[in-house]
Design an enzyme around this catalytic site. Structure first.
Site, PDB file in Angstrom:
ATOM      1  N   ARG A  81       0.842  -1.201   0.000  1.00  0.00           N
ATOM      2  CA  ARG A  81       0.000   0.000   0.000  1.00  0.00           C
ATOM      3  C   ARG A  81       0.878   1.252   0.000  1.00  0.00           C
ATOM      4  NH1 ARG A  81      -4.640   1.418   4.504  1.00  0.00           N
ATOM      5  NH2 ARG A  81      -5.551   3.226   3.453  1.00  0.00           N
ATOM      6  N   HIS A 174      -5.933 -11.568   9.125  1.00  0.00           N
ATOM      7  CA  HIS A 174      -4.597 -11.013   9.283  1.00  0.00           C
ATOM      8  C   HIS A 174      -4.716  -9.494   9.218  1.00  0.00           C
ATOM      9  CE1 HIS A 174      -0.324 -10.800   9.268  1.00  0.00           C
ATOM     10  NE2 HIS A 174      -0.223 -10.347   8.038  1.00  0.00           N
TER      11      HIS A 174
END
Length: 310
Positions: A81, A174
């Site tokens: 990201r 997660h």
């Protein structure tokens, strides 16, 4: 045994070297789209063999044909990201990448076991399963092993004891929705609640949830890779050696824990056929609710991808 690692970044390269050093495969193939990177890294690893005392053949490639007849495929490819990128943007971009990777993997290997490391982990495991057509037992996500390793290391640090004496499970997704299971956490058989007060345990749980971010904040650029690679290789070793290890892994649930048709991190038995059993352990009402909420978030993201995957 032939193991292919997709993605020659830090996680993929580190995992490849650990696989070789543990001699878990006769052949390790490191594949990446960037020309020269997998070849150079693989050659460097191979040349360490005489010193590190392994005979595994490691080579790099940009061609998926070199993955032909792989027994295990470890997927670490994908984008990180970046500033200004929304989670939805990342989800769509990595879905496209994992879809392409999985199609290429299945083109050359008939029935591999796929271990997913790419993020968002739970959703990418779903993508790989959907595209591959493999049995759900053969598409496994690496999340809980890493999150549990972090949880155990923080407990050992707090108590000043050996990490090997810490038994624990971190279940669920997660990310922020992971569920460390305090009920089953012990130190050499002693419940953690007898050794640490609730506020200390809560602080360790919170640190575990933010374990990845803590490392990113230190590094400034990049993210964790030593622990993720070690966690993936622990799973590979359990499969290669048919060790029947009980590890928290991401798998598709079919009614267990009140969750159906969603990939979620739960305790499983790992052996030569992949996931050989899901252990539906007793959870407190709070833990079960947290696990189901985690699964609901994964399901929501998976549902948003139907048009992309159809």
């Amino acid at each position: 045994m032939k193991i292919t690692v997709i993605g020659a970044g830090n996680v993929g390269a580190t995992a490849s070297l650990r696989i070789a050093e543990k001699q878990l495969a006769k052949e390790v193939v490191l594949i990446d789209i960037v020309e020269g990177i997998p070849q150079g890294k693989a050659l460097d690893m191979y040349e360490s063999g005489p010193v590190a005392l392994f005979d595994t053949c490691i080579y790099g490639s940009n061609d998926y044909k070199d993955s032909e007849n792989s027994d295990i495929v470890l997927i670490t490819a994908g984008l990180a990201r970046k500033p200004g990128m929304t989670r939805e943007d990342l989800l769509m971009k990595n879905t496209a990448i994992i879809k392409e990777v999985t199609e290429q993997v299945m083109r050359y290997s008939k029935n591999p076991i796929i271990i997913m490391v790419s993020n968002p982990l739970d959703v990418m495991t779903y993508v790989a399963h959907t595209i591959s057509g493999l049995a759900k037992e053969r598409v496994i996500g690496m999340a809980g092993v890493l999150d549990t390793a972090r949880f155990r290391s923080f407990i050992a640090e707090e108590l000043n004891v050996s990490m090997q004496d810490i038994n624990a499970f971190v279940l669920g997704g997660h990310g922020d929705s992971m569920v460390p299971i305090v009920k089953y956490t012990s130190i050499a058989g002693i419940p953690i609640t007898e050794l640490l007060p609730k506020e200390k345990i809560d602080a360790i749980v919170e640190r575990t949830r933010n374990g990845g971010i803590e490392i990113v904040n230190h590094l400034k650029t990049g993210s964790a890779y030593y622990a993720p690679a070690a966690s993936a290789v622990e799973m590979i070793e359990a499969i290669v050696k048919d060790r029947k290890r009980i590890l928290p892994c991401t798998t598709m649930l079919n009614g267990q824990f009140g969750i159906d048709g969603v990939f979620c991190g739960v305790p499983v038995k790992l052996g030569k056929n992949g996931i050989e059993q899901i252990l539906e352990i007793n959870l407190s009402e709070y833990e079960l609710e947290a696990l189901q909420k985690s699964a609901a978030l994964v399901e929501e993201n998976c549902n948003s991808l139907q048009a992309v995957l159809s």
